[in-house]
Motif scaffolding. Structure first.
Motif, PDB file in Angstrom:
ATOM      1  N   ALA A  10      95.885  -4.925  16.545  1.00 39.08           N
ATOM      2  CA  ALA A  10      94.848  -3.923  16.799  1.00 39.08           C
ATOM      3  C   ALA A  10      94.888  -3.524  18.268  1.00 39.08           C
ATOM      4  O   ALA A  10      95.180  -4.331  19.140  1.00 39.08           O
ATOM      5  N   TYR A  11      94.622  -2.282  18.533  1.00 35.42           N
ATOM      6  CA  TYR A  11      94.562  -1.795  19.904  1.00 35.42           C
ATOM      7  C   TYR A  11      93.179  -2.060  20.480  1.00 35.42           C
ATOM      8  O   TYR A  11      92.232  -2.320  19.771  1.00 35.42           O
ATOM      9  N   ALA A  12      93.072  -1.973  21.783  1.00 34.81           N
ATOM     10  CA  ALA A  12      91.791  -2.185  22.452  1.00 34.81           C
ATOM     11  C   ALA A  12      91.061  -0.857  22.601  1.00 34.81           C
ATOM     12  O   ALA A  12      91.675   0.151  22.929  1.00 34.81           O
ATOM     13  N   ASP A  13      89.771  -0.882  22.365  1.00 33.06           N
ATOM     14  CA  ASP A  13      88.856   0.244  22.535  1.00 33.06           C
ATOM     15  C   ASP A  13      89.094   1.371  21.516  1.00 33.06           C
ATOM     16  O   ASP A  13      90.218   1.731  21.209  1.00 33.06           O
ATOM     17  N   LEU A  14      87.999   1.887  21.020  1.00 29.67           N
ATOM     18  CA  LEU A  14      88.013   3.076  20.173  1.00 29.67           C
ATOM     19  C   LEU A  14      87.297   4.154  20.958  1.00 29.67           C
ATOM     20  O   LEU A  14      86.128   4.029  21.284  1.00 29.67           O
ATOM     21  N   ARG A  15      88.017   5.215  21.294  1.00 33.24           N
ATOM     22  CA  ARG A  15      87.506   6.281  22.142  1.00 33.24           C
ATOM     23  C   ARG A  15      87.539   7.594  21.388  1.00 33.24           C
ATOM     24  O   ARG A  15      88.460   7.840  20.623  1.00 33.24           O
ATOM     25  N   MET A  16      86.536   8.423  21.608  1.00 32.90           N
ATOM     26  CA  MET A  16      86.483   9.723  20.957  1.00 32.90           C
ATOM     27  C   MET A  16      86.270  10.803  21.997  1.00 32.90           C
ATOM     28  O   MET A  16      85.492  10.624  22.927  1.00 32.90           O
ATOM     29  N   CYS A  17      86.969  11.924  21.812  1.00 31.51           N
ATOM     30  CA  CYS A  17      86.839  13.067  22.713  1.00 31.51           C
ATOM     31  C   CYS A  17      86.300  14.265  21.940  1.00 31.51           C
ATOM     32  O   CYS A  17      86.678  14.505  20.803  1.00 31.51           O
ATOM     33  N   ASN A  18      85.446  15.004  22.587  1.00 31.12           N
ATOM     34  CA  ASN A  18      84.852  16.213  22.044  1.00 31.12           C
ATOM     35  C   ASN A  18      85.534  17.395  22.727  1.00 31.12           C
ATOM     36  O   ASN A  18      85.265  17.687  23.880  1.00 31.12           O
ATOM     37  N   LEU A  19      86.401  18.078  22.014  1.00 32.08           N
ATOM     38  CA  LEU A  19      87.129  19.207  22.586  1.00 32.08           C
ATOM     39  C   LEU A  19      86.436  20.537  22.307  1.00 32.08           C
ATOM     40  O   LEU A  19      87.035  21.591  22.494  1.00 32.08           O
ATOM     41  N   GLY A  48      83.905  16.274  26.710  1.00 34.36           N
ATOM     42  CA  GLY A  48      83.781  14.908  27.215  1.00 34.36           C
ATOM     43  C   GLY A  48      84.382  13.882  26.275  1.00 34.36           C
ATOM     44  O   GLY A  48      84.714  14.175  25.133  1.00 34.36           O
ATOM     45  N   CYS A  49      84.511  12.657  26.769  1.00 37.07           N
ATOM     46  CA  CYS A  49      85.023  11.534  25.982  1.00 37.07           C
ATOM     47  C   CYS A  49      84.084  10.344  26.153  1.00 37.07           C
ATOM     48  O   CYS A  49      83.466  10.201  27.213  1.00 37.07           O
ATOM     49  N   GLU A  50      84.003   9.513  25.142  1.00 34.03           N
ATOM     50  CA  GLU A  50      83.184   8.300  25.181  1.00 34.03           C
ATOM     51  C   GLU A  50      83.939   7.161  24.517  1.00 34.03           C
ATOM     52  O   GLU A  50      84.655   7.367  23.538  1.00 34.03           O
ATOM     53  N   THR A  51      83.751   5.951  25.024  1.00 31.20           N
ATOM     54  CA  THR A  51      84.262   4.759  24.351  1.00 31.20           C
ATOM     55  C   THR A  51      83.202   4.312  23.357  1.00 31.20           C
ATOM     56  O   THR A  51      82.083   3.988  23.750  1.00 31.20           O
ATOM     57  N   LEU A  52      83.544   4.323  22.068  1.00 27.20           N
ATOM     58  CA  LEU A  52      82.599   3.951  21.029  1.00 27.20           C
ATOM     59  C   LEU A  52      82.551   2.444  20.830  1.00 27.20           C
ATOM     60  O   LEU A  52      81.484   1.874  20.659  1.00 27.20           O
ATOM     61  N   TRP A 117      92.561   7.054  20.780  1.00 27.04           N
ATOM     62  CA  TRP A 117      91.880   8.341  20.900  1.00 27.04           C
ATOM     63  C   TRP A 117      91.645   8.987  19.550  1.00 27.04           C
ATOM     64  O   TRP A 117      92.517   9.014  18.712  1.00 27.04           O
ATOM     65  N   ILE A 118      90.469   9.548  19.377  1.00 25.00           N
ATOM     66  CA  ILE A 118      90.161  10.437  18.269  1.00 25.00           C
ATOM     67  C   ILE A 118      89.609  11.692  18.924  1.00 25.00           C
ATOM     68  O   ILE A 118      88.751  11.606  19.794  1.00 25.00           O
ATOM     69  N   GLN A 119      90.098  12.847  18.522  1.00 29.02           N
ATOM     70  CA  GLN A 119      89.644  14.087  19.145  1.00 29.02           C
ATOM     71  C   GLN A 119      89.026  14.989  18.097  1.00 29.02           C
ATOM     72  O   GLN A 119      89.623  15.220  17.053  1.00 29.02           O
TER      73      GLN A 119
END
Length: 134
Positions: A10-19, A48-52, A117-119
């Motif tokens: 598994a990767y570290a951190d789940l981050r989402m960006c709002n484009l 913006g982006c946030e770490t969920l 990343w999820i965008q």
């Protein structure tokens, strides 16, 4: 034929960006060692982006439901899970209404090949996908 992809770390951190140019609210769902859980809301500013979630991810597949606060609309899918209007952590995805929750359709995101990343892109842009893993 069995795939060895099941053993990928598994990767570290789940981050989402709002484009988009709107403020959006994010809810996520995933399966951990104790079963299904949904969490929300994270508010992400335009562009913006946030770490969920911080740290190692509990699952390979995450489910996302998002709403556009400024223009209305949503990013949704066919995996139905429990939510509510205010901040929440809900265990289980069954009997949402009977338990006093809302029920929304989440779309699946496979984190297997992406870093974190999820965008979310503007659905009105020609050729844009509601969610484009990066």
């Amino acid at each position: 034929m069995m795939s060895s992809a099941l053993a990928t770390p598994a990767y570290a951190d789940l981050r989402m960006c709002n484009l988009t140019t709107s403020r959006i609210g994010i809810a996520i769902g995933y399966r951990d060692q104790q079963g299904w859980v949904t969490e929300g809301w994270w508010n992400i500013a335009p562009r913006g982006c946030e770490t969920l979630l911080k740290g190692l991810l509990a699952a390979r597949f995450y489910y996302v439901y998002a709403v556009d606060y400024d223009r209305g609309g949503e990013w949704a899918g066919r995996s139905f899970m429990c939510t509510r209007e205010r901040e929440f952590t809900i265990r289980g995805v069954e009997d949402c209404f009977a338990r006093g929750f809302d029920r929304n359709g989440f779309f699946e995101v496979d984190t297997g090949e992406q870093k974190s990343w999820i965008q979310l892109t503007d659905p009105s842009r020609p050729g844009s996908a509601p969610a484009a893993p990066r």
